[in-house]
Enzyme design. Structure first.
Site, PDB file in Angstrom:
ATOM      1  CD  GLU A  18      -3.426 -32.833  12.629  1.00 19.28           C
ATOM      2  OE1 GLU A  18      -3.166 -32.485  13.811  1.00 19.28           O
ATOM      3  OE2 GLU A  18      -2.829 -33.755  12.054  1.00 19.28           O
TER       4      GLU A  18
ATOM      5  CG  HIS B  17      -5.551 -43.618   9.282  1.00 18.08           C
ATOM      6  ND1 HIS B  17      -5.188 -43.591  10.594  1.00 18.08           N
ATOM      7  CD2 HIS B  17      -4.515 -43.087   8.594  1.00 18.08           C
ATOM      8  CE1 HIS B  17      -3.967 -43.070  10.699  1.00 18.08           C
ATOM      9  NE2 HIS B  17      -3.544 -42.753   9.506  1.00 18.08           N
TER      10      HIS B  17
END
Lengths: 374, 332
Positions: free
Chosen positions: B68, B137
């Protein structure tokens, strides 16, 4: 079944000019003309002078913390000279001022930066570089992205990025190396292995024999050079930049050098470094060997050196004068560059900072409303 | 891609709307590239970028290595070099590794170079809970990014707003974090214009007008609030504001509403303490102090780690908790 070798590699080490100014003629062939070396030597001395003056500015309270570049000028100049000014793009950390100057950054910008003024980062139009990067190891990703854009637009441009040995412990370094390699972007990674990350020596920083071998994991061409040897650095850089420019992807150069000064003016390296080690590296100073070389070629002598020192002193004094002559910015500057267009709240805060000793707009905190009600 | 029959008859989902916006803007502007994990061949784990690689090729819809910070950092470099990158971070929980690049670099470059270097970047991130996803999540970190000077933060809750705000975000000269509430991704369809339109960043929407109490919310919570309003007695008149943009804050719309109603309940999924509701509450007391008939209330997630999905619906503000808070505030 017999075992096979799945992978093996070798890494070259290049030195063209040793510390006595002796040159390997085979390696030096076609590299740099003596007149070029002469010019680069003088530039190197100028940069060293500025570095020493910057140190003194800090010590006399005229500038904030400053990280000296002393001893690493060959690594900066050799790489930058191999790149095309105004076309290739430099992404530095903060110990390669000479490279930035060579590619068009006015010298006073760096002083301005360390004098606590963001305008030192306001890279002039046409100068292809990012400003100094303070956090360690984050800028190589930007260089990779910039190089990627060059590739996408099919421009024959290369990004060069600088970092130290300590930075290669950061995750971002590895992500940048991997991205650069996977997408084969025209980026040259230049590690100035100056042996020390503040107080942590290279041997503690990593367990690998060289820094360069980290590039093997990314299948990136890599080489070790004597980082205090201008010719070796130039040779490796020229090859890497040429490869990048012609679609050959990224390369890694480990320039083995030494941080002759403290990490910054806020550091005292005597706490952790053996003075004998420093002594040994002073003898390998990139400036000393270039001078020896030029003297052997009868291109330099003591009187020329005196004249150069004087010239540099005048020039550097002028740079300092320019930096110190720049008035303190207006408080509007704090706000004006947060976004292209300031939102209402920022406009209000900007006005408030100028007008109210409360630090808050009286209207904003409802005081006027209270008055009306009372 | 031509609209399918379902899209023609019943409208677009939020996923469809973002996908269409991306495609149209990429056709218009060759500087745009999409990069992220699984965004290319696979069309993204939520299929938001479905079909785009086929249209624009692997050089513009790019499957990156799984990193990321690498995605964010190279996107910053691309943006500085004149491209218009749209990185996708697969879930808000994975913004963590990219945090340094986003907050210390993307957000600061314009300011620290006094305008010499800018980072026009649209970071797409699915956000929020309610879809029975695994750990990390389901969080709602919008306040963290709204608290970072130099970033704009948006969170559309409807397909129409999503397309219009996406086009604004991509065309914005500054970095925008574009949060997509995943609970809304496919929860309903609505009419979305096929052509080009934008919704300005920084403009809230009055979803329904009212006179007795203002609810301010954003993201998937908009629909819990609508359900709560449905359950209220008919003589109670509630104004519902969907913030749409978290930062910059549309203070005018909020102030106007609360000065009219005198009561306000703020609803968000994120933890209560230092959540964005705290900022809104402060703004309301600064500007509406003498208009208030009751303390401003917050219905929010709790100051705990977001639970795994067996308990996520208990954690997230639901219509029942919202109704209770509204009733209490009205009775104050």
């Amino acid at each position: 079944m017999p075992k096979k070798t799945a992978y093996s590699a070798q890494i070259e080490y290049i030195q063209v000019m040793d510390e006595h100014g002796e040159v390997d003629p085979a390696l030096a062939r076609g590299l740099l003309e003596d007149q070029e070396i002469l010019a680069l030597y003088q530039f190197m001395v100028e940069c060293r002078q500025l570095d020493e003056i910057a140190f003194k500015l800090q010590r006399s309270g005229r500038m904030g913390t400053y990280p000296q570049n002393k001893g690493q000028e060959a690594a900066a100049i050799g790489t930058a000279y191999a790149a095309k000014k105004g076309q290739d793009f430099l992404v530095p950390c903060y110990r390669e001022n000479a490279a930035l100057f060579m590619h068009g950054l006015p010298m006073h910008y760096v002083l301005l930066h360390w004098m606590g003024d963001e305008r030192g980062n306001q890279i002039p139009p046409g100068v292809c570089q990012l400003p100094l990067c303070i956090p360690i190891g984050t800028q190589m990703l930007h260089a990779t992205g910039i190089a990627w854009a060059f590739k996408m637009r099919k421009e024959p441009r290369v990004a060069l990025t600088y970092f130290g040995d300590g930075a290669t412990s950061e995750g971002d370094f590895h992500e940048a190396m991997n991205f650069a390699s996977v997408f084969q972007v025209p980026c040259v990674f230049i590690c100035q292995n100056n042996q020390w990350a503040i107080s942590v020596p290279r041997e503690t920083q990593m367990n690998s024999e060289t820094v360069a071998q980290k590039a093997l994991a990314y299948d990136m061409p890599c080489v070790l050079v004597d980082g205090n040897d201008l010719l070796a650095v130039y040779k490796a850089s020229k090859e890497a930049i040429e490869r990048a420019r012609t679609g050959g992807g990224p390369s890694f150069i480990e320039a083995v050098t030494y941080r002759l000064a403290d990490h910054t003016t806020a550091d005292d390296a005597r706490r952790y470094r053996d003075p004998k080690e420093v002594e040994a590296w002073i003898a390998k100073d990139p400036i000393i060997r270039l001078r020896k070389y030029l003297e052997k070629k009868n291109l330099w002598d003591e009187s020329k050196e005196q004249a150069l020192q004087e010239r540099s002193k005048v020039k550097v004094a002028d740079v300092v004068k320019t930096a110190e002559g720049i008035a303190k910015p207006s408080t509007d500057d704090i706000f004006d560059y947060t976004f292209e267009t300031l939102n209402a709240e920022l406009e209000k805060q900007k006005r408030t900072m100028r007008t109210s000793s409360l630090g808050q707009d009286p209207n904003q905190i409802g005081l006027s409303a209270t008055e009306q009600t009372v | 891609m031509p609209r399918t029959d379902v899209m023609k008859q019943k409208g677009l989902t939020l996923v469809d709307a973002i996908n269409e916006g991306l495609e149209q803007e990429m056709s218009r502007d060759s500087r745009i590239v999409i990069l992220g994990e699984d965004v290319g061949h696979n069309g993204g784990v939520f299929r938001v970028t479905e079909g785009l690689q086929k249209i624009f090729g692997k050089d513009r819809v790019i499957d990156t290595p799984l990193a990321e910070s690498g995605i964010m950092g190279t996107a910053i470099g691309l943006a500085m070099a004149g491209m218009r990158p749209i990185p996708e971070i697969q879930f808000e929980g994975f913004l963590g590794p990219a945090f340094d690049q986003l907050t210390n670099h993307a957000a600061r470059y314009r300011s620290r170079t006094r305008g010499a270097v800018t980072v026009p970047l649209t970071v797409r991130v699915p956000v929020g809970g309610g879809i029975h996803a695994p750990e990390l999540h389901s969080d709602s970190p919008e306040a963290i990014y709204a608290h970072t000077p130099g970033l704009k933060v948006v969170m559309p809750s409807t397909p129409y707003d999503a397309k219009g705000l996406l086009l604004s975000a991509i065309r914005d000269p500054d970095p925008v974090v574009f949060f997509e509430p995943k609970r809304v991704y496919r929860s309903f369809r609505e009419e979305v214009p096929e052509g080009d339109y934008t919704i300005p960043i920084g403009q809230a929407k009055v979803v329904s007008e009212g006179t007795d109490l203002t609810i301010v919310t954003w993201g998937a919570s908009v629909f819990e609030c609508l359900a709560a309003i449905d359950k209220m007695p008919e003589d109670v008149s509630i104004e519902l504001i969907d913030l749409r943009t978290i930062y910059p804050i549309d203070t005018d719309t909020i102030i106007q509403s609360v000065q009219k109603t005198g009561r306000c309940v703020i609803v968000h999924e994120a933890p209560k303490t230092c959540g964005f509701g705290a900022e809104l509450s402060a703004i309301i007391q600064e500007h509406c102090f003498l208009h208030l008939k009751a303390p401003v209330q917050r219905v929010a997630g709790f100051d705990t780690v977001m639970p795994y999905y067996k308990l996520e619906l208990e954690y997230l503000p639901d219509s029942k908790r919202i109704s209770e808070s509204v009733t209490q505030t009205l009775a104050y």
